[in-house]
Design an enzyme around this catalytic site. Structure first.
Site, PDB file in Angstrom:
ATOM      1  N   GLY A  46       0.823  -1.196   0.000  1.00 58.24           N
ATOM      2  CA  GLY A  46       0.000   0.000   0.000  1.00 58.24           C
ATOM      3  C   GLY A  46       0.857   1.246   0.000  1.00 58.24           C
ATOM      4  N   GLN A  51       2.912   9.864   1.579  1.00 61.67           N
ATOM      5  CA  GLN A  51       4.194   9.177   1.429  1.00 61.67           C
ATOM      6  C   GLN A  51       4.933   9.602   0.162  1.00 61.67           C
ATOM      7  OE1 GLN A  51       2.270   5.146   2.363  1.00 61.67           O
ATOM      8  NE2 GLN A  51       4.404   4.910   3.051  1.00 61.67           N
ATOM      9  N   CYS A  88       6.553  -0.482   6.682  1.00 62.43           N
ATOM     10  CA  CYS A  88       6.079   0.682   5.943  1.00 62.43           C
ATOM     11  C   CYS A  88       7.174   1.156   5.005  1.00 62.43           C
ATOM     12  CB  CYS A  88       5.692   1.784   6.931  1.00 62.43           C
ATOM     13  SG  CYS A  88       5.075   3.293   6.176  1.00 62.43           S
ATOM     14  N   LEU A  89       6.774   1.528   3.790  1.00 59.37           N
ATOM     15  CA  LEU A  89       7.748   2.028   2.823  1.00 59.37           C
ATOM     16  C   LEU A  89       8.410   3.319   3.304  1.00 59.37           C
ATOM     17  CD1 LEU A  89       5.810   1.351  -0.506  1.00 59.37           C
ATOM     18  CD2 LEU A  89       7.680   0.008   0.494  1.00 59.37           C
ATOM     19  N   HIS A 130      -3.879   0.785   8.019  1.00 62.10           N
ATOM     20  CA  HIS A 130      -2.516   1.328   7.956  1.00 62.10           C
ATOM     21  C   HIS A 130      -2.457   2.531   7.017  1.00 62.10           C
ATOM     22  CE1 HIS A 130       1.998   0.801   7.778  1.00 62.10           C
ATOM     23  NE2 HIS A 130       1.779   1.533   6.707  1.00 62.10           N
ATOM     24  N   GLU A 131      -3.026   2.386   5.824  1.00 58.36           N
ATOM     25  CA  GLU A 131      -2.952   3.468   4.833  1.00 58.36           C
ATOM     26  C   GLU A 131      -3.825   4.657   5.227  1.00 58.36           C
ATOM     27  OE1 GLU A 131      -0.554   3.427   2.806  1.00 58.36           O
ATOM     28  OE2 GLU A 131      -0.099   1.320   3.103  1.00 58.36           O
ATOM     29  N   HIS A 134      -2.144   6.957   7.660  1.00 57.63           N
ATOM     30  CA  HIS A 134      -1.229   7.920   7.028  1.00 57.63           C
ATOM     31  C   HIS A 134      -1.941   9.236   6.701  1.00 57.63           C
ATOM     32  CE1 HIS A 134       2.621   5.986   6.410  1.00 57.63           C
ATOM     33  NE2 HIS A 134       2.050   4.890   5.936  1.00 57.63           N
TER      34      HIS A 134
END
Length: 162
Positions: A46, A51, A88-89, A130-131, A134
């Site tokens: 995701g 991000q 996480c990226l 999670h997304e 953000h």
């Protein structure tokens, strides 16, 4: 399509609240395409717009069943609990154990502004939470119960479920 630079945890942009999308135009479509390409290139499940340094309420995800684009997502209902590993990226090289709902119901708009609802369980529910976190300036490291270190064996996603 183009790859976008992924913002890392040190950047204060990740702690800001994203604004709703109001214009469903070619610029939005390009951003969605770029975000998907960036997520796939980075081997992520995701990616949220903050991000890639865009403070808009946009996420893309693919937990194995194809690309999902969510614009202006809203969590309507959650149920149950699961405890599992997350990464996480924007937090490269780290993982942690995070409690999330087992089931999630959400509504969102697609790239053309049409509203939809989704019901998700397990990994997809975790990814949605999670997304969408953000979009409110929250990272998994803020809510993890513990860090998972490289030298320890990582638990399976369902192993510590309650």
């Amino acid at each position: 399509m183009a790859l976008r630079k992924i913002v890392c945890i040190e950047d204060e942009l990740l702690r800001k609240k994203s604004r709703p999308v109001e214009k469903f135009d070619e610029k939005l479509h390009k951003l969605l395409d770029d975000m998907a390409e960036t997520m796939y290139e980075a081997n992520g499940a995701g990616l949220a717009a903050p991000q890639v340094a865009v403070l808009r309420r946009i996420v893309v995800m693919d937990c194995g069943d194809g690309l999902i684009e969510m614009i202006n997502p809203q969590i309507l209902e959650t149920e149950g609990e699961q405890d599992g590993p997350e990464g996480c990226l924007s937090v490269p090289g780290r993982r942690g154990m995070v409690k999330r709902p087992m089931k999630v119901r959400a509504k969102f708009q697609d790239r053309n502004g049409e509203w939809y609802e989704i019901e998700a369980e397990e990994l997809l529910a975790r990814c949605i939470m999670h997304e969408t976190d953000h979009l409110d300036g929250r990272l998994y490291v803020d809510i993890m119960s513990r860090e998972i270190f490289e030298d320890e064996e990582e638990p399976e996603a369902g192993e510590e479920q309650k």
